[in-house]
Design a protein around this motif. Structure first.
Motif, PDB file in Angstrom:
ATOM      1  N   GLN A 193      38.850  34.507  40.578  1.00  0.00           N
ATOM      2  CA  GLN A 193      39.280  35.803  40.074  1.00  0.00           C
ATOM      3  C   GLN A 193      38.166  36.540  39.355  1.00  0.00           C
ATOM      4  OE1 GLN A 193      42.826  35.336  37.741  1.00  0.00           O
ATOM      5  NE2 GLN A 193      44.043  34.560  39.473  1.00  0.00           N
ATOM      6  N   SER A 194      37.293  35.819  38.680  1.00  0.00           N
ATOM      7  CA  SER A 194      36.189  36.486  37.991  1.00  0.00           C
ATOM      8  C   SER A 194      35.252  37.171  38.969  1.00  0.00           C
ATOM      9  CB  SER A 194      35.422  35.471  37.140  1.00  0.00           C
ATOM     10  OG  SER A 194      34.865  34.449  37.957  1.00  0.00           O
ATOM     11  N   ARG A 195      35.080  36.606  40.136  1.00  0.00           N
ATOM     12  CA  ARG A 195      34.228  37.233  41.140  1.00  0.00           C
ATOM     13  C   ARG A 195      34.929  38.391  41.822  1.00  0.00           C
ATOM     14  NH1 ARG A 195      30.008  33.739  42.491  1.00  0.00           N
ATOM     15  NH2 ARG A 195      29.262  35.489  43.754  1.00  0.00           N
ATOM     16  N   LYS A 215      36.994  40.413  40.359  1.00  0.00           N
ATOM     17  CA  LYS A 215      37.073  41.524  39.409  1.00  0.00           C
ATOM     18  C   LYS A 215      35.800  42.365  39.366  1.00  0.00           C
ATOM     19  CE  LYS A 215      40.253  39.144  36.258  1.00  0.00           C
ATOM     20  NZ  LYS A 215      40.410  38.579  34.891  1.00  0.00           N
ATOM     21  N   GLN A 216      34.746  41.924  40.014  1.00  0.00           N
ATOM     22  CA  GLN A 216      33.486  42.650  39.962  1.00  0.00           C
ATOM     23  C   GLN A 216      33.475  43.910  40.803  1.00  0.00           C
ATOM     24  OE1 GLN A 216      30.328  39.942  40.925  1.00  0.00           O
ATOM     25  NE2 GLN A 216      30.820  38.528  39.234  1.00  0.00           N
ATOM     26  N   GLY A 217      34.538  44.162  41.541  1.00  0.00           N
ATOM     27  CA  GLY A 217      34.651  45.409  42.287  1.00  0.00           C
ATOM     28  C   GLY A 217      34.132  45.286  43.705  1.00  0.00           C
ATOM     29  N   LYS A 218      33.513  46.354  44.161  1.00  0.00           N
ATOM     30  CA  LYS A 218      33.090  46.441  45.552  1.00  0.00           C
ATOM     31  C   LYS A 218      32.075  45.376  45.911  1.00  0.00           C
ATOM     32  CE  LYS A 218      31.132  49.676  48.909  1.00  0.00           C
ATOM     33  NZ  LYS A 218      30.588  51.042  49.110  1.00  0.00           N
ATOM     34  N   ASP A 219      31.179  45.075  45.000  1.00  0.00           N
ATOM     35  CA  ASP A 219      30.148  44.071  45.253  1.00  0.00           C
ATOM     36  C   ASP A 219      30.597  42.662  44.887  1.00  0.00           C
ATOM     37  OD1 ASP A 219      28.501  46.137  46.046  1.00  0.00           O
ATOM     38  OD2 ASP A 219      27.674  46.422  44.036  1.00  0.00           O
ATOM     39  N   GLY A 220      31.874  42.480  44.574  1.00  0.00           N
ATOM     40  CA  GLY A 220      32.365  41.166  44.179  1.00  0.00           C
ATOM     41  C   GLY A 220      32.713  40.308  45.373  1.00  0.00           C
ATOM     42  N   TRP A 269      43.890  37.783  44.911  1.00  0.00           N
ATOM     43  CA  TRP A 269      43.850  39.237  44.728  1.00  0.00           C
ATOM     44  C   TRP A 269      45.240  39.796  44.456  1.00  0.00           C
ATOM     45  CZ3 TRP A 269      40.285  42.796  43.842  1.00  0.00           C
ATOM     46  CH2 TRP A 269      40.591  44.138  44.052  1.00  0.00           C
ATOM     47  N   VAL A 326      43.306  44.713  38.616  1.00  0.00           N
ATOM     48  CA  VAL A 326      42.454  45.288  39.656  1.00  0.00           C
ATOM     49  C   VAL A 326      43.249  46.336  40.410  1.00  0.00           C
ATOM     50  CG1 VAL A 326      41.040  43.224  39.932  1.00  0.00           C
ATOM     51  CG2 VAL A 326      43.116  43.479  41.290  1.00  0.00           C
ATOM     52  N   ASP A 385      28.240  30.545  47.878  1.00  0.00           N
ATOM     53  CA  ASP A 385      29.110  29.946  46.869  1.00  0.00           C
ATOM     54  C   ASP A 385      29.919  28.780  47.434  1.00  0.00           C
ATOM     55  OD1 ASP A 385      28.472  31.794  44.730  1.00  0.00           O
ATOM     56  OD2 ASP A 385      29.536  33.296  45.909  1.00  0.00           O
TER      57      ASP A 385
END
Length: 818
Positions: free
Chosen positions: A375-377, A379-384, A409, A418, A480
Motif C-alpha cells: 500500500q505504501s508503494r 500511495k505514491q501516485g502515478k509513479d507508484g 487498491w 487514494v 521488487d
C-alpha cells in the motif's frame, strides 16, 4: 425393353401385312402392342408439326416407370456418396431412408456413431455469421489517432432524444422501408458448406445442438463463478485487511466465531480452497486465442510438448507420474523456437497451473510481509506501484500479481486514501519466442517483454571511456518481486544453477526485494529449491545472530561476497539447515520432501487438454521458497525458544505471535478418534510430530481437525516426538560407496606405455550397478552382434587361407614330381 430398330421393323411389317391381308398369330402379339403404342403416340402428337418424327425417348416418356426407376437409383447413389463425403464414418439421425441406408451399408458398412457437431467443424466455425446487433441506446464515433488510424468510441444516447427522433422520422422511415428496405442476410457456415436442402437441415440441427450446449456450458460456468465469488466475498472479505485491523470483535463472518484468530491468520489456503482463475483478464483472452485452432490439434501438440497424456512435464504433475519423470518443464517460455501450435499448447497447458501455484505463493507472501509494503508503494501516485519480473511463469505470475495489487487498491479506495487511476507499476516477463509474445500481448498490457534474463554480473559500467556514457553511471534496473518459476531444475550442473541465482540476486532490489523460486513437486524439484535456499543462507545473507562467517582480516572480494541482511519469508520458519536436505546434492530413495498443493477451477480448454469430461477440479503441487533481501527478521527469538512457545500454545496469550516463528504443517493432518496428529517443521529446524487430543483443548482440537497441509500452527499440543525423515541414502552414485565400505579388494591402477601413448588400466574397479537404459542395451546388443560377425569372418578368412596354402603346396608337389 424393345430397341428402336426392333420396334420400327415390327411397325413396317405390320403395315405391309395389313395391305396384303395377312393376319398375325398370337406369338406376334407383342408387335401389335408395339404398333398400338406407336399409333397412340401418333394420335397424341397429331396436332404437333413434327407428328411423324419419333424416337426411343418417346417410349420412355410413354412408360415413365422405367425412367423414374433409373433416375431414383442415380439420386440414391448421389445422396449416399454425398453423405459419406460430408459426415465421414458417422451419420445424423434419420438422414437416410431405408433404400439409401441399405446402399450405404452395402458400400461403406454401418456408421460408427451418430454425427456430432465437431465432426463437421461446427465448433471451429461457430463464430462465422452476422455480428450481434448494436443496442438501440448506443452510438459510435471515430477518433483519429497519431499514426493515422482510427479508434471506435461507444457512447450512450439519451432515451428522450432517441424517442423524439424516432417519432419524427417514423412516417418517412415507414414509407421508405416499404419500398427500398431490403434486409441482406449474412450467410453462416451452414449456408456456405451445405450442398443440398437435406444437408442444410441436418447441419442446421447440429448447429442448433452445439449452440444449446454452449449456452448451457457458459450458464453453468457463470453460475459456478458467481457461487465462488459469493464464497470469496463472504469468507475473504477481511483477509486483505492489515493485521492491526483484523480484530476479533470487528469480524462478522460465521467462520471466525468457530476458529481461533491465529488459526485463521496462519492458513495457507484461502476460503474456498479452490482458486478461481480470473475470467476477463485470463480465461476469456486465452479461449479466444485458442478458437483459431481445433482443440484436438492443440491437445496433441500439448501432449507432445509436455510428456504425453496428462501433461506430466507441465507445471502440474498427474497423480501416477510424480515419481517417474523427475525433470523440468517440457516447454519453457524462454525457448526461442516455438511453432504456432506449440504457442497455443503453451497457453492451454502451461498457464492455468502456473497461475494457480504462483497465486497461492503470492497470497502467502502478502500475508507474512503485510499490506503496508504494497500500500505504501501504491500511495505514491502515478509513479507508484511495484516492479515485478516474471521469469518462467509465462505471464501467469503477472496476472496473479495484478489480483493482489487490485485488492490492495480497492481497500485504499474504501478508506478514501487514494483516488484516480491505479498505478500500474513496472511489469516484465521473459518470453523468447515471437509467436508466444504476440499471444501474450493480447492480455498482458503495459508489459515489457524480454527474450532472456538481463545479465548485470558480466556487464561493464557505462561510464568513463565509453562514447555513449555520461559523467554519471547509469542506474541498474532492479525489481521488487522476482518470480523464478522452473529455472533451476532444467540445469543439470550446480555451477549453472549458481550462475542463474547470482543473476537473479543482482536484479533484486536491495531494500526489501522478494525472490520467489518455484519448482515441480518431486524429489529433484525439491532438491533444486533446497540448493537455492542453502546457497542464499550461506553465501548471500548474514546469519540471524549478526556475526559474519569470515573475519575482516580474511575477507577477500575476489573469493568472498559481502553478506547482507535478509530472511526467508515462507515456507521455512528456521534459518538453519533444512531437516529434509541435510546432505547437499541428489539423493537416492528420497521419500520425504517439502512441497505443497493448491486446488483450482480448471477452464474448459484445460480440462480438454487432460481428457476430462465432467470434473473441473484441478490440483497443482509445487516446491517453493520466498526470500526477502535487505530486511532482517523482525523476531529476536531463537529456534528452540520459538518452538517451545509454539508448543505451549498462544490460545490464551495476550501477545500476538510472530507468524514467521510458528511451525508449519508439511503433511496433511492425521485425524484419529479423540486426537489429531500434526507433522510440523519447527523453527528449531526439526520435523516433529505433535499430538492434539480432545482433552488438551476443545478449540485447539477443533482447529487441528480443520487444519490443512501448509498451515501455520499456533495453538500448541500435548505431546511431541521427533519424526524420522526419509531423505534417501545420500548421493546416488550407483552403489559404489556401499561396495567400497564393504571391504572389497583394494583398487589398483596400472600405468603403461602403448605405442608412445600413456594409458591407465584400473584393476578391481567397482562396477556400476545402475540399470542400463534402453539405448545402452541396444548399443551392447549391436556390439555383441558385430563382435560375433567379426569372429565368423575371421574364422572364414582363416579357412580360406588354409585352403589356399594347401592348394599351393599340392601344386608345388606336382611340379616336383614332373
Amino acid at each position: 425393353m424393345l430397341s428402336f430398330r426392333v420396334v420400327r421393323h415390327a411397325y413396317v411389317r405390320y403395315n405391309h401385312s395389313n395391305s396384303l391381308g395377312i393376319s398375325f398369330s398370337s406369338s406376334s402379339l407383342f408387335l401389335v402392342k408395339a404398333h398400338r403404342s406407336i399409333n397412340d403416340h401418333h394420335g397424341s402428337c397429331r396436332n404437333s408439326p413434327i407428328r411423324r418424327n419419333f424416337s426411343a425417348s418417346s417410349i420412355f416418356r410413354k412408360n415413365p416407370s422405367l425412367e423414374s426407376e433409373a433416375a431414383s437409383q442415380e439420386d440414391i447413389e448421389k445422396v449416399v456418396r454425398d453423405a459419406k463425403q460430408r459426415f465421414r464414418d458417422t451419420l445424423p439421425k434419420d438422414y437416410l431412408n431405408e433404400k439409401e441406408y441399405e446402399l450405404y451399408e452395402r458400400l461403406y458398412g454401418p456408421p460408427l456413431r451418430e454425427t456430432r457437431p465437431e465432426d463437421v467443424g461446427i465448433d471451429t466455425h461457430a463464430d462465422m455469421g452476422p455480428d450481434a446487433p448494436r443496442p438501440n441506446n448506443e452510438g459510435t464515433l471515430l477518433r483519429e489517432l497519431e499514426g493515422g488510424e482510427f479508434e471506435e468510441l461507444t457512447y450512450e444516447i439519451d432515451p428522450r432524444l432517441r424517442n423524439a427522433s424516432e417519432s419524427e422520422g417514423v412516417n418517412e422511415a415507414f414509407t421508405e422501408s416499404s419500398e427500398y428496405d431490403i434486409v441482406e442476410k449474412v450467410p453462416g457456415y451452414v449456408d456456405i458448406v451445405a450442398r443440398s436442402q437435406r444437408e442444410h437441415d441436418a447441419l442446421q440441427r447440429l448447429a442448433q445442438d452445439f449452440a444449446a450446449a454452449e449456452k448451457q456450458r457458459v450458464r453453468e460456468e457463470d453460475e459456478a463463478m458467481k457461487l465462488e465469488e459469493e464464497y470469496v466475498e463472504e469468507d475473504e472479505e477481511l483477509s486483505w485487511l492489515p493485521d492491526q485491523e483484523q480484530d476479533l470483535g470487528d469480524r462478522t463472518l460465521g467462520e471466525t466465531h468457530r476458529f481461533h484468530r491465529y488459526t485463521l491468520d496462519g492458513r495457507f489456503h484461502g476460503s474456498p480452497v479452490e482458486i478461481s482463475l480470473p475470467r476477463d483478464e485470463f480465461i476469456t483472452p486465452i479461449r479466444e486465442l485458442l478458437e483459431r485452432t481445433h482443440l484436438k490439434h492443440v491437445k496433441q501438440a500439448a501432449e507432445s510438448a509436455f510428456g504425453g497424456p496428462g501433461l506430466p512435464t507441465s507445471p502440474s504433475t498427474p497423480e501416477g507420474r510424480r515419481n517417474g519423470l523427475m525433470g523440468g518443464v517440457g516447454l519453457p517460455p524462454d525457448q526461442r523456437q516455438m511453432s504456432e501450435i506449440e504457442a497455443d499448447a503453451f497457453l492451454a497447458g502451461y498457464l492455468p497451473p502456473a497461475y494457480a501455484s504462483t497465486m497461492s505463493i503470492l497470497r502467502e507472501v502478502r500475508k507474512r510481509v503485510g499490506s503496508e509494503w504494497i500500500q505504501s508503494r501504491l500511495k505514491q501516485g502515478k509513479d507508484g506501484g511495484l516492479s515485478v519480473l516474471d521469469a518462467g511463469a509465462g505471464g501467469a505470475g503477472l496476472v496473479a500479481w495484478e489480483q493482489i495489487a487490485n485488492a490492495e487498491w480497492n481497500l485504499l479506495e474504501e478508506k478514501g486514501e487514494v483516488s484516480g487511476p491505479q498505478p500500474t507499476g513496472k511489469k516484465t516477463v521473459i518470453a523468447a519466442s515471437d509467436r508466444l509474445r504476440h499471444r501474450l500481448k493480447t492480455f498482458l498490457h503495459n508489459t515489457t517483454f524480454l527474450p532472456r534474463l538481463p545479465d548485470y554480473e558480466h556487464s561493464g559500467e557505462m561510464q568513463g571511456e565509453h562514447l555513449d556514457s555520461g559523467t554519471k553511471p547509469q542506474a541498474r534496473k532492479s525489481f521488487d518481486i522476482i518470480i523464478a518459476s522452473h529455472l533451476f531444475l532444467k540445469e543439470k550442473q550446480d555451477h549453472y544453477r549458481q550462475a542463474i541465482l547470482n543473476n537473479l540476486w543482482s536484479l533484486l532490489d536491495k531494500d526489501g526485494g522478494v525472490l520467489i523460486v518455484i519448482e515441480k513437486a518431486h524429489p529433484r524439484g525439491f532438491e533444486a529449491v533446497a540448493h537455492v535456499r542453502d546457497t542464499v543462507l550461506n553465501q548471500f545473507l548474514l546469519p540471524q545472530s549478526g556475526e559474519t562467517r569470515v573475519s575482516p582480516e580474511e575477507f577477500n572480494p575476489a573469493y568472498h561476497r559481502e553478506l547482507e541482511q535478509g530472511h526467508i519469508i515462507a515456507p521455512c520458519s528456521n534459518h538453519g539447515t533444512c531437516p529434509m536436505y541435510k546432505e547437499p546434492g541428489k539423493s537416492k530413495g528420497r521419500k520425504d520432501y517439502c512441497h505443497f498443493n493448491q486446488r483450482f477451477v480448471e477452464p474448459s480448454f484445460y480440462s480438454q487438454m487432460l481428457g476430462k469430461q465432467a470434473n473441473n477440479q484441478g490440483e497443482v503441487e509445487f516446491s517453493y521458497v520466498a526470500i526477502r533481501r535487505g530486511v532482517p527478521k523482525s523476531s529476536d527469538l531463537t529456534g528452540p525458544q520459538a518452538t517451545d512457545l509454539a508448543f505451549q500454545g498462544y490460545e490464551r496469550s495476550e501477545e500476538a505471535p510472530d507468524m514467521q516463528t510458528l511451525p508449519r504443517l508439511v503433511l496433511p493432518p492425521l485425524k484419529r478418534k479423540g486426537h489429531v496428529t500434526l507433522d510440523l517443521c519447527t523453527p528449531d529446524g526439526k520435523i516433529e510430530r505433535w499430538t492434539v487430543p480432545k482433552s488438551f483443548s476443545k478449540l485447539a482440537y477443533h482447529d487441528a481437525r480443520k487444519s490443512r497441509w501448509g498451515d501455520l500452527w499456533s495453538l500448541g499440543a500435548k505431546t511431541r516426538v521427533q519424526r524420522n525423515v526419509r531423505a534417501g541414502f545420500g548421493k546416488d552414485d550407483g552403489g559404489k560407496r556401499a561396495a567400497a565400505a564393504a571391504g572389497k579388494k583394494p583398487r589398483k591402477v596400472d600405468i603403461s606405455m602403448d605405442g608412445g601413448r600413456l594409458s591407465a588400466n584400473e584393476k578391481n574397479a567397482i562396477k556400476d550397478r545402475r540399470p542400463k537404459s534402453k539405448a545402452a542395451k541396444e548399443r551392447d546388443l549391436m556390439k555383441e552382434l558385430f563382435d560375433a560377425e567379426a569372429k565368423v569372418e575371421a574364422a572364414l578368412d582363416k579357412e580360406l587361407d588354409e585352403e589356399a596354402e594347401a592348394e599351393l603346396e599340392e601344386v608345388e608337389r606336382q611340379e616336383r614330381r614332373r
